[in-house]
Design a protein around this motif. Structure first.
Motif, mmCIF file in Angstrom:
data_model
loop_
_atom_site.group_PDB
_atom_site.id
_atom_site.type_symbol
_atom_site.label_atom_id
_atom_site.label_comp_id
_atom_site.label_asym_id
_atom_site.label_seq_id
_atom_site.Cartn_x
_atom_site.Cartn_y
_atom_site.Cartn_z
ATOM 1 N N GLN A 16 31.107 -15.373 -43.110
ATOM 2 C CA GLN A 16 30.033 -14.524 -43.623
ATOM 3 C C GLN A 16 30.072 -13.117 -43.036
ATOM 4 O O GLN A 16 29.047 -12.503 -42.777
ATOM 5 C CB GLN A 16 28.669 -15.168 -43.355
ATOM 6 C CG GLN A 16 28.454 -16.458 -44.123
ATOM 7 C CD GLN A 16 27.072 -17.044 -43.932
ATOM 8 O OE1 GLN A 16 26.357 -16.673 -42.991
ATOM 9 N NE2 GLN A 16 26.676 -17.949 -44.807
ATOM 10 N N ASP A 17 31.290 -12.638 -42.785
ATOM 11 C CA ASP A 17 31.515 -11.240 -42.399
ATOM 12 C C ASP A 17 30.890 -10.845 -41.074
ATOM 13 O O ASP A 17 30.764 -9.653 -40.778
ATOM 14 C CB ASP A 17 30.980 -10.284 -43.476
ATOM 15 C CG ASP A 17 31.677 -10.488 -44.805
ATOM 16 O OD1 ASP A 17 32.768 -11.087 -44.806
ATOM 17 O OD2 ASP A 17 31.133 -10.052 -45.837
ATOM 18 N N ASN A 18 30.466 -11.794 -40.231
ATOM 19 C CA ASN A 18 29.862 -11.371 -38.974
ATOM 20 C C ASN A 18 30.176 -12.283 -37.796
ATOM 21 O O ASN A 18 29.793 -11.990 -36.678
ATOM 22 C CB ASN A 18 28.339 -11.254 -39.114
ATOM 23 C CG ASN A 18 27.701 -12.591 -39.491
ATOM 24 O OD1 ASN A 18 28.373 -13.600 -39.629
ATOM 25 N ND2 ASN A 18 26.392 -12.566 -39.680
ATOM 26 N N PHE A 19 30.875 -13.407 -38.027
ATOM 27 C CA PHE A 19 31.048 -14.376 -36.956
ATOM 28 C C PHE A 19 32.486 -14.859 -36.927
ATOM 29 O O PHE A 19 33.047 -15.218 -37.964
ATOM 30 C CB PHE A 19 30.082 -15.549 -37.165
ATOM 31 C CG PHE A 19 30.189 -16.630 -36.131
ATOM 32 C CD1 PHE A 19 29.700 -16.439 -34.856
ATOM 33 C CD2 PHE A 19 30.811 -17.832 -36.430
ATOM 34 C CE1 PHE A 19 29.805 -17.428 -33.893
ATOM 35 C CE2 PHE A 19 30.922 -18.837 -35.479
ATOM 36 C CZ PHE A 19 30.412 -18.623 -34.204
ATOM 37 N N VAL A 20 33.078 -14.858 -35.732
ATOM 38 C CA VAL A 20 34.445 -15.359 -35.570
ATOM 39 C C VAL A 20 34.404 -16.874 -35.439
ATOM 40 O O VAL A 20 33.726 -17.410 -34.551
ATOM 41 C CB VAL A 20 35.112 -14.741 -34.324
ATOM 42 C CG1 VAL A 20 36.478 -15.393 -34.078
ATOM 43 C CG2 VAL A 20 35.295 -13.242 -34.511
ATOM 44 N N THR A 21 35.115 -17.561 -36.327
ATOM 45 C CA THR A 21 35.159 -19.015 -36.236
ATOM 46 C C THR A 21 36.337 -19.491 -35.394
ATOM 47 O O THR A 21 36.229 -20.454 -34.648
ATOM 48 C CB THR A 21 35.256 -19.646 -37.626
ATOM 49 O OG1 THR A 21 36.486 -19.237 -38.251
ATOM 50 C CG2 THR A 21 34.083 -19.212 -38.490
ATOM 51 N N SER A 22 37.478 -18.812 -35.514
ATOM 52 C CA SER A 22 38.651 -19.245 -34.735
ATOM 53 C C SER A 22 39.648 -18.108 -34.644
ATOM 54 O O SER A 22 39.649 -17.188 -35.472
ATOM 55 C CB SER A 22 39.323 -20.467 -35.383
ATOM 56 O OG SER A 22 39.850 -20.115 -36.647
ATOM 57 N N LEU B 63 34.530 -27.962 -46.943
ATOM 58 C CA LEU B 63 34.923 -26.783 -46.173
ATOM 59 C C LEU B 63 34.302 -25.541 -46.786
ATOM 60 O O LEU B 63 34.256 -25.392 -48.014
ATOM 61 C CB LEU B 63 36.449 -26.655 -46.147
ATOM 62 C CG LEU B 63 37.195 -27.772 -45.426
ATOM 63 C CD1 LEU B 63 38.700 -27.574 -45.562
ATOM 64 C CD2 LEU B 63 36.813 -27.828 -43.959
ATOM 65 N N SER B 64 33.853 -24.634 -45.925
ATOM 66 C CA SER B 64 33.179 -23.429 -46.405
ATOM 67 C C SER B 64 34.165 -22.483 -47.061
ATOM 68 O O SER B 64 35.302 -22.310 -46.616
ATOM 69 C CB SER B 64 32.481 -22.721 -45.248
ATOM 70 O OG SER B 64 31.975 -21.476 -45.678
ATOM 71 N N ALA B 65 33.661 -21.871 -48.130
ATOM 72 C CA ALA B 65 34.456 -20.839 -48.796
ATOM 73 C C ALA B 65 34.105 -19.451 -48.294
ATOM 74 O O ALA B 65 34.735 -18.472 -48.686
ATOM 75 C CB ALA B 65 34.219 -20.896 -50.305
ATOM 76 N N GLY C 257 37.933 -25.196 -35.937
ATOM 77 C CA GLY C 257 37.757 -23.801 -36.292
ATOM 78 C C GLY C 257 37.316 -23.598 -37.720
ATOM 79 O O GLY C 257 36.924 -22.485 -38.091
ATOM 80 N N ASP C 258 37.355 -24.673 -38.571
ATOM 81 C CA ASP C 258 36.846 -24.556 -39.931
ATOM 82 C C ASP C 258 35.323 -24.612 -39.910
ATOM 83 O O ASP C 258 34.704 -25.275 -39.061
ATOM 84 C CB ASP C 258 37.372 -25.690 -40.810
ATOM 85 C CG ASP C 258 38.841 -25.513 -41.169
ATOM 86 O OD1 ASP C 258 39.327 -24.371 -41.079
ATOM 87 O OD2 ASP C 258 39.491 -26.512 -41.531
ATOM 88 N N VAL C 259 34.710 -23.936 -40.881
ATOM 89 C CA VAL C 259 33.272 -24.054 -41.104
ATOM 90 C C VAL C 259 33.071 -25.064 -42.222
ATOM 91 O O VAL C 259 33.760 -25.040 -43.244
ATOM 92 C CB VAL C 259 32.654 -22.688 -41.471
ATOM 93 C CG1 VAL C 259 31.181 -22.848 -41.831
ATOM 94 C CG2 VAL C 259 32.807 -21.718 -40.303
#
Length: 506
Positions: free
Chosen positions: A274-280, A214-216, A195-197
């Motif tokens: 990025q305010d538009n996509f659910v990662t987990s 890991l993405s910030a 679930g991490d980007v």
């Protein structure tokens, strides 16, 4: 001498195979290879290392000063001193700005803006949680950077859903792979999770990660309820909508669950990119159901779970969705004592309730009557008259009757207030058919001075005595008494005598 001093300050210090600049800041590996790369300053992880000297900004690079003889003009010296002071203040300002930005980039993410509690209330104004880290790392020369979602983690392999190509690719993590967390600090593979980007730098022809960070660009909506799903494509949190993508990562107690298993009452943490996509979506508390059978005996019955009140019980069976775990369920009604259940519901399970132990509330009723031998029926039971009786709350049908009297039927509603009612029965009148004839006929008949008709007359009379008067012009009036009994005579015949005065007048 001054130039050598400046060079000494800029030289990196080698310690434990890691390059540091004075002040405790680590240099990226590629900086020691002669490659040109932008350096992001982060905290060193070696807490035992004591920097020898904190770097001091020197401001804009200036050429070496030439020695000149003091000017005889005092005004020129004052101007030079002022210029040097201005340059010094400017250098201090630049250093302070750089130092403050560095502190902000390396500080722990603030929890003050993290959304908690009910999503609808907390996001009504559009507030978002803070981003959790620093900007993504630059791409190394000759490498390719991909951005993707971690779908699975093996012993030394990351399965990544790459956003740009919408495919899952595998990247191997080798000992030389440079792993970083969200704030750019050194990390290990166990710090990476499904679930991490992640940003992966790799050679164009290799699937070995040169670096992985890991993405910030992640925001966490923590411990919220009230999420809903639109068309299996978007997740609604308050007044915001996020794309779910294909097969979003949804986990509960370490197990992957499907999108259809989510419910608005679930307590979840949602990570968005990025305010538009659910990662987990991490489900902390799931849900189950409580089944409650219909009960028409309960007047205006309701079901309470916590502070939520559900529909009436008399309208049919009721299934109530509740959070998994312990729940207190209260059955209420106007005519019952509250019935309390402590229900334990597993995730996706159903708990069945029953009405064992249901107690109806009771009030008092008194029926007063002066009718002897009267009998009071309520429902299918009889009760005494002229004394208080106890009845359950609600509507009751009563019947008061006695032999020889007209019965009385009533519907009463029993509540908390005592009721006392007086009912006197009316006697049932028994009758016989009486026949009255006269000679001549067409004689007027009066019974107890009330005109009843002309003879011959058949009339239904109640048992008892009556005053009978017969009248016709030209005949003498006749008054007598008749007695109507159950087994007596009911045929009465009379002959009227002519009126002498009437004959003489004729």
């Amino acid at each position: 001498m001054d130039e050598r001093k400046n060079q000494t300050r800029k030289m990196p210090i080698q310690r434990d195979g890691v390059a540091y600049i004075p002040g405790g800041h680590a240099l990226p590996p590629e900086a020691g290879d002669g490659k040109t790369k932008k350096i992001s300053f982060v905290d060193a992880t070696d807490n035992d290392f004591e920097p020898e000297q904190t770097p001091v900004p020197t401001g804009p690079k200036m050429p070496p000063k030439k020695k000149v003889a003091p000017a005889k003009n005092t005004n020129y010296s004052v101007v030079m001193i002022a210029a040097v002071a201005v340059l010094g203040l400017a250098a201090v300002f630049v250093f302070a700005t750089m130092f403050t930005g560095w502190l902000d980039s390396t500080s722990e993410p603030s929890s003050g803006g993290t959304v908690t509690g009910n999503a609808g209330n907390n996001l009504a104004g559009g507030e978002l949680p803070p981003l959790e880290g620093i900007a993504p790392p630059p791409t190394a020369p000759g490498s390719v950077t991909v951005t993707g979602l971690i779908r699975d983690i093996r012993s030394n392999r990351l399965d990544i859903y790459v956003f740009d190509i919408n495919e899952i690719r595998s990247f191997f993590i080798e000992p030389h792979s440079n792993l970083r967390d969200r704030v750019g600090s050194p990390a290990t593979l166990p710090q990476f999770a499904m679930g991490d980007v992640v940003y992966i730098n790799h050679a164009p022809t290799s699937n070995t990660a040169e670096s992985a960070q890991l993405s910030a660009q992640i925001r966490h909506h923590r411990d919220i309820t009230g999420i809903t799903v639109e068309d299996n494509e978007r997740l609604v949190i308050g007044n915001r909508r996020y794309d779910l993508g294909d097969n979003p990562i949804i986990r509960y107690s370490g197990q992957t669950i499907s999108l259809s298993e989510l419910d608005p009452i679930d307590l979840v943490t949602v990570a968005t990119f990025q305010d538009n996509f659910v990662t987990s979506i991490e489900v902390h508390r799931s849900h189950g159901d409580v089944f409650i059978p219909a009960n028409e005996e309960i007047q205006n019955g309701t079901v309470e779970v916590g502070t939520t009140v559900f529909s009436a019980l008399g309208e049919g069976d009721l299934t109530v969705r509740v959070p998994s775990g312990q729940n207190r369920v209260v059955i209420r009604g106007e005519n019952i004592e509250p019935l309390i259940f402590d229900v334990s519901v597993d995730r996706g399970g159903v708990s069945n309730l029953n009405f064992d132990g249901l107690e109806f509330r009771a009030g008092t009723l008194t029926i007063n009557t002066d009718t002897e031998n009267a009998i009071l029926h309520i429902g299918d039971r009889w009760h005494p008259v002229n004394e208080a009786i106890s009845l359950e709350f609600g509507e009751h049908e009563l019947r008061l009757e006695a032999i020889g009297y007209h019965p009385v039927y009533q519907t009463l509603t029993i509540g908390s207030e005592p009721q006392e009612i007086t009912i006197n029965l009316e006697v049932v009148a028994r009758t016989r058919n009486a026949i009255i004839t006269t000679s001549p006929s067409e004689v007027r008949i009066y019974l107890d001075d009330q005109f009843r008709g002309l003879t011959p007359l058949s009339i239904e009379l109640e048992l008892g005595r009556y005053s009978l008067t017969l009248e016709r012009e030209g005949f003498l009036s006749t008054t007598t008494t008749i007695h109507i009994t159950e087994d007596g005579n009911t045929i009465f015949s009379y002959i009227l005598a002519p009126d002498p005065a009437w004959v003489m007048f004729e």
